[in-house]
Write a protein that holds these residues in place. Structure first.
Motif, short mmCIF file in Angstrom:
data_model
loop_
_atom_site.label_atom_id
_atom_site.label_comp_id
_atom_site.label_asym_id
_atom_site.label_seq_id
_atom_site.Cartn_x
_atom_site.Cartn_y
_atom_site.Cartn_z
N ILE A 299 0.81 -1.22 0.00
CA ILE A 299 0.00 0.00 0.00
C ILE A 299 0.85 1.27 0.00
O ILE A 299 0.36 2.36 -0.27
N GLY A 300 2.15 1.14 0.34
CA GLY A 300 3.03 2.31 0.34
C GLY A 300 3.50 2.73 1.72
O GLY A 300 3.91 3.89 1.91
N LYS A 301 3.50 1.81 2.68
CA LYS A 301 3.91 2.14 4.05
C LYS A 301 5.38 2.54 4.14
O LYS A 301 5.73 3.48 4.85
N THR A 302 6.24 1.82 3.42
CA THR A 302 7.68 2.12 3.47
C THR A 302 7.95 3.53 2.99
O THR A 302 8.68 4.30 3.64
N ALA A 303 7.37 3.91 1.85
CA ALA A 303 7.60 5.25 1.29
C ALA A 303 7.12 6.33 2.26
O ALA A 303 7.82 7.33 2.49
N LEU A 304 5.95 6.12 2.87
CA LEU A 304 5.44 7.11 3.81
C LEU A 304 6.32 7.19 5.05
O LEU A 304 6.59 8.29 5.56
N SER A 305 6.79 6.05 5.53
CA SER A 305 7.63 6.06 6.74
C SER A 305 8.89 6.88 6.51
O SER A 305 9.33 7.62 7.41
N ILE A 306 9.47 6.78 5.33
CA ILE A 306 10.69 7.53 5.03
C ILE A 306 10.38 9.03 4.96
O ILE A 306 11.13 9.86 5.50
N ARG A 307 9.27 9.38 4.33
CA ARG A 307 8.89 10.80 4.24
C ARG A 307 8.64 11.38 5.64
O ARG A 307 9.04 12.51 5.94
N LEU A 308 7.98 10.61 6.50
CA LEU A 308 7.70 11.09 7.85
C LEU A 308 8.98 11.17 8.68
O LEU A 308 9.17 12.10 9.47
N ALA A 309 9.87 10.18 8.52
CA ALA A 309 11.14 10.22 9.25
C ALA A 309 11.95 11.45 8.84
O ALA A 309 12.58 12.11 9.68
N GLN A 310 11.92 11.77 7.55
CA GLN A 310 12.63 12.96 7.08
C GLN A 310 11.97 14.23 7.62
O GLN A 310 12.65 15.17 8.05
N HIS A 311 10.65 14.25 7.63
CA HIS A 311 9.92 15.43 8.12
C HIS A 311 10.22 15.70 9.59
O HIS A 311 10.44 16.85 9.99
N PHE A 312 10.23 14.64 10.40
CA PHE A 312 10.44 14.78 11.84
C PHE A 312 11.92 14.64 12.22
O PHE A 312 12.25 14.62 13.41
N ASN A 313 12.79 14.53 11.20
CA ASN A 313 14.22 14.35 11.44
C ASN A 313 14.45 13.19 12.42
O ASN A 313 15.13 13.33 13.45
N SER A 314 13.88 12.05 12.07
CA SER A 314 13.88 10.92 13.00
C SER A 314 14.35 9.63 12.33
O SER A 314 14.93 9.67 11.23
N GLU A 315 14.11 8.51 13.00
CA GLU A 315 14.55 7.20 12.51
C GLU A 315 13.37 6.23 12.49
O GLU A 315 12.30 6.53 13.06
N ILE A 316 13.58 5.07 11.85
CA ILE A 316 12.49 4.12 11.60
C ILE A 316 12.78 2.78 12.26
O ILE A 316 13.88 2.24 12.12
N ILE A 317 11.77 2.27 12.95
CA ILE A 317 11.81 0.90 13.46
C ILE A 317 10.89 0.05 12.59
O ILE A 317 9.73 0.42 12.38
N SER A 318 11.40 -1.04 12.07
CA SER A 318 10.57 -1.94 11.26
C SER A 318 9.91 -2.98 12.17
O SER A 318 10.56 -3.60 12.99
N ALA A 319 8.61 -3.13 12.00
CA ALA A 319 7.87 -4.18 12.72
C ALA A 319 7.32 -5.17 11.71
O ALA A 319 6.21 -5.70 11.87
N ASP A 320 8.08 -5.41 10.65
CA ASP A 320 7.71 -6.40 9.65
C ASP A 320 8.53 -7.66 9.90
O ASP A 320 9.73 -7.69 9.62
N SER A 321 7.89 -8.69 10.42
CA SER A 321 8.62 -9.87 10.88
C SER A 321 9.34 -10.61 9.76
O SER A 321 10.27 -11.37 10.01
N ARG A 322 8.94 -10.40 8.51
CA ARG A 322 9.59 -11.08 7.40
C ARG A 322 10.85 -10.34 6.95
O ARG A 322 11.76 -10.93 6.37
N GLN A 323 10.89 -9.04 7.21
CA GLN A 323 12.03 -8.24 6.77
C GLN A 323 13.20 -8.29 7.75
O GLN A 323 14.24 -7.70 7.49
N PHE A 324 13.05 -9.02 8.85
CA PHE A 324 14.15 -9.20 9.78
C PHE A 324 15.29 -10.01 9.15
O PHE A 324 16.45 -9.85 9.52
N PHE A 325 14.94 -10.90 8.21
CA PHE A 325 15.89 -11.92 7.76
C PHE A 325 16.67 -11.49 6.51
O PHE A 325 16.09 -11.19 5.47
N LYS A 326 17.99 -11.51 6.65
CA LYS A 326 18.84 -10.98 5.59
C LYS A 326 18.81 -11.83 4.32
O LYS A 326 19.12 -11.33 3.23
#
Length: 308
Positions: free
Chosen positions: A17-44
């Motif tokens: 749906i576009g969650k990743t793109a929005l998270s980056i835009r919000l992190a940039q807006h708030f000058n912040s960082e992102i925690i991923s809560a996607d259990s499948r993306q933990f694995f390299k």
């Protein structure tokens, strides 16, 4: 700043749906960082099939809990809750706002509310259910859960035998629905959470999913899955996008059929995600095309209202 003025912005919604793109835009807006809560993306080892953020996206904002584990590691939701809270404590020393993003409802809820407390049940029940999984089928267990606890059947990761067996053993061992034990005691957190959800018309969601799967195949998903074939029985790989292609590589399915099954199962997964996330009546829902400025304005208003 007082801890009550620390905010975790949790972005939820169906896959693609576009969650990743929005998270980056919000992190940039708030000058912040992102925690991923996607259990499948933990694995390299699982990058293409999980739609993990690209190198360019990872440069857009600092991410935590992306590709930090191996499929050979045991990493539970409880472990994630502990690690995420420690990470948040460190981040809130330098940031008033932190972004969390992910479609794994159980992992999102663990950070926001804490894990639910379940009674102990006879271990023989789990052994019996595991035996039924081998001798009968996952569908047999799914039907049991459907009859004993329809809300859980409609919201948990029904294609994951571990989740189905966990819900069933609680139902059988206690005589009460697994869902009746959920969200009983909310853990106190030293931050406030504002949940925002992205959504769209169902057909739009499905079209985006179908397109994403085609892109994954173009990016080399089949080769990624082929490299993981020796480990196909690991729990981390019992997931959409991988198990279907394992069936193709094992000679059970044609490739076109396997790809169509990935699309179908991902659509089913998205439906379950929405059912799970819609349970939270406090979530602020936005159409996926909503301008970022509209979203940030609404978030700032929520923060101001919380501070009063």
């Amino acid at each position: 700043m007082n801890s009550t003025h620390k905010y975790l912005i949790s972005i939820v919604g169906p896959t693609a749906i576009g969650k990743t793109a929005l998270s980056i835009r919000l992190a940039q807006h708030f000058n912040s960082e992102i925690i991923s809560a996607d259990s499948r993306q933990f694995f390299k080892e699982m990058q293409i099939g999980t739609a993990a953020p690209s190198p360019v996206e990872l440069k857009g904002a600092k991410h935590h809990f992306i590709n930090h584990k191996s499929i050979h590691d045991h990493y539970s939701v409880g472990s994630f809750e502990k690690d995420a809270l420690e990470c948040l404590e460190a981040l809130f020393k330098n940031h008033d706002v932190v972004i969390m993003v992910g479609g794994s409802g159980l992992y999102v809820d663990a950070v926001i509310h804490g894990l639910d407390d379940f009674p102990d049940v006879d271990s023989a029940i789990r052994k019996r259910l595991n035996n039924e999984l081998k001798t009968k089928s996952l569908e047999h267990l799914q039907n049991q859960l459907k009859s004993l606890d329809l809300p859980s059947y409609q919201t948990i990761a029904i294609d994951n035998p571990h989740r189905v067996i966990r819900a069933l053993e609680i139902c059988i061992g206690t005589g009460k629905p697994y869902s009746s034990f959920l969200n009983k005691g909310k853990a106190k957190r030293p931050f406030k959470t504002i949940s925002i959800g992205l959504t769209a018309e169902r057909q739009t969601i499905y079209d985006r999913i179908n397109k994403r799967v085609d892109i994954m195949m173009e990016q080399g998903l089949l080769n990624e899955v082929k490299s993981l074939l020796p480990f196909k029985n690991l729990n981390a790989l019992n997931t959409v996008g991988y198990k279907e292609l394992f069936n193709y590589l094992d000679g059970e399915w044609e490739l076109d059929f396997a790809v169509s099954e990935i699309k179908k199962n991902t659509r089913r997964f998205a439906k379950r995600q929405l059912t799970w996330f819609k349970k939270n009546e406090d979530t602020l829902w936005f159409d996926y095309l909503t301008p970022t400025e509209t979203t940030t304005d609404r978030l700032k208003k929520s923060m101001e209202d919380e501070s009063k």
